[in-house]
Motif scaffolding. Sequence first.
Motif, PDB file in Angstrom:
ATOM      1  N   ASN A 178       0.816  -1.212   0.000  1.00 32.72           N
ATOM      2  CA  ASN A 178       0.000   0.000   0.000  1.00 32.72           C
ATOM      3  C   ASN A 178       0.848   1.259   0.000  1.00 32.72           C
ATOM      4  OD1 ASN A 178      -2.387  -1.424   0.016  1.00 32.72           O
ATOM      5  ND2 ASN A 178      -2.661  -1.323   2.229  1.00 32.72           N
ATOM      6  N   MET A 190      -6.004   0.507  -4.188  1.00 33.96           N
ATOM      7  CA  MET A 190      -5.744  -0.499  -3.156  1.00 33.96           C
ATOM      8  C   MET A 190      -6.767  -1.634  -3.170  1.00 33.96           C
ATOM      9  SD  MET A 190      -4.521   1.913   0.011  1.00 33.96           S
ATOM     10  CE  MET A 190      -3.097   3.008  -0.195  1.00 33.96           C
ATOM     11  N   SER A 231      -6.173  -5.924  -3.890  1.00 34.06           N
ATOM     12  CA  SER A 231      -6.489  -6.964  -2.911  1.00 34.06           C
ATOM     13  C   SER A 231      -6.704  -8.317  -3.574  1.00 34.06           C
ATOM     14  CB  SER A 231      -7.741  -6.580  -2.118  1.00 34.06           C
ATOM     15  OG  SER A 231      -7.560  -5.367  -1.433  1.00 34.06           O
ATOM     16  N   GLU A 239      -9.982  -6.062   2.040  1.00 34.11           N
ATOM     17  CA  GLU A 239     -10.466  -4.755   1.595  1.00 34.11           C
ATOM     18  C   GLU A 239     -10.838  -3.867   2.784  1.00 34.11           C
ATOM     19  OE1 GLU A 239     -13.481  -5.009  -1.377  1.00 34.11           O
ATOM     20  OE2 GLU A 239     -12.099  -5.781  -2.896  1.00 34.11           O
ATOM     21  N   GLN A 283      -7.723  -2.407   3.798  1.00 30.13           N
ATOM     22  CA  GLN A 283      -7.354  -1.336   2.869  1.00 30.13           C
ATOM     23  C   GLN A 283      -8.120  -0.047   3.182  1.00 30.13           C
ATOM     24  OE1 GLN A 283      -4.791  -2.350   1.609  1.00 30.13           O
ATOM     25  NE2 GLN A 283      -4.985  -3.523  -0.280  1.00 30.13           N
TER      26      GLN A 283
END
Length: 420
Positions: A313, A321, A325, A401, A404
């Motif tokens: 990241n 991002m 994933s 996610e 993220q």
Amino acid sequence: MIGVVGTSWPLFLGLLLLMVGNGLQGTLLGVRGGIEGFSTLQMSFVMSGYFLGFLGGSRLTPELIRRVGHVRVFAALGSFISAVLVLYPTVTDPWAWTVLRIIIGFSFSGVYVTAESWLNDSATNETRGQTLAIYMIVQMVGIVAGQGLLAIGNPAGFALFVIASVLVSVSFAPVLLSVSPTPAFAATKPMSLRRLFAISPLGCVGTFLLGGAFATFFGMSAVYGTLTGLSVPQISAFVSAIYIGGVLLQFPIGRLSDRIDRRVLVLWLAVIGGAGAVLGLIFEAQFAVLLGAMFIIGGTVNPLYALLIAHTNDYMQPEDMAAASGGMLFLNGIGAVSGPLITGWAMGAFGSAGFFLFLAGVLFILAAYAVWRMTRRPAPAVSETGTYAPVLPSATIVAVEAAQEYFVDHLDGRDDDPQP
């Protein structure tokens, strides 16, 4: 954190029961396979089947949820899990077990995707980090509790398989009685592996290697224990040490990762984990040393996965991002499918030493690659990097996610105490 537990405790309770059942069945199969006379290579196919199914489930479940809804998917896949658990002792054939492991891996993956989506939907920007942390702890505690059940049961009988099935069935109640359907999954355009590798070669290579390492100690630890003649309580303690190390070291490592070059931390964790594997290899006959070795390996491999996501990241734009994933999960999944197979071959060729030889090799390769990558480009300034979020190698697309999202939420105005 108390507030998060107060609002989502039924979900956490259901997930805890699921993890107890999953932790129990994984180790139980490794022990029972030895009792049934299955070879190490045969057991490697059985254990690899879970991760093949898990990879498929993580990719297909979102579409199933979009078509029929969260509740139906959760209930249907949970029923498959309960059924497979009671079929294991009635069909004692390694190839039948492999098929059943693929089914149960797919089903567990789908159940996790569904439950994680409910958790993520209930979290806010302020509580997402705490939710991820509690979820990680629940996973670890559930797996360790499953080892405790194995230690007091008889793996040669039916009871432990029935107990695992009952735990999974009971886990549906607190979840399904406390949630409402969540919004449909948004379609995220995946990033190509070529582009992902160009952005973060270390993240891609490390994620693949760690998938193999995690699958090896998750799937093959009990096979190793059986091969070396450990008792059932010793095997339970041996497996538990992995996850106790992971939960105790996750947050200190996360704090450190927000303060130094993450590649340096990847290097040292890989070296320490590899040294733990060498320790287990040399002192195989000393059970106390084996426990220490597995504590070290679990305490480094589990945080390394989240560390590599954070490192990746650091080189991405926030809008990319979520797309990354899927690629990282795919690489992790391919590594996870191959890990038990290679370990099974190594244990067939070198005996029980193959277990630690594989883990040492994977971690030292990661360390060497981290050193090489540090010569290729400078690290971003620590003040410009994001915040570490606790995610396990067994996480599905939803949990990754969510991590993220947490990372993006904390890109601006990082505080001095970023951990939840």
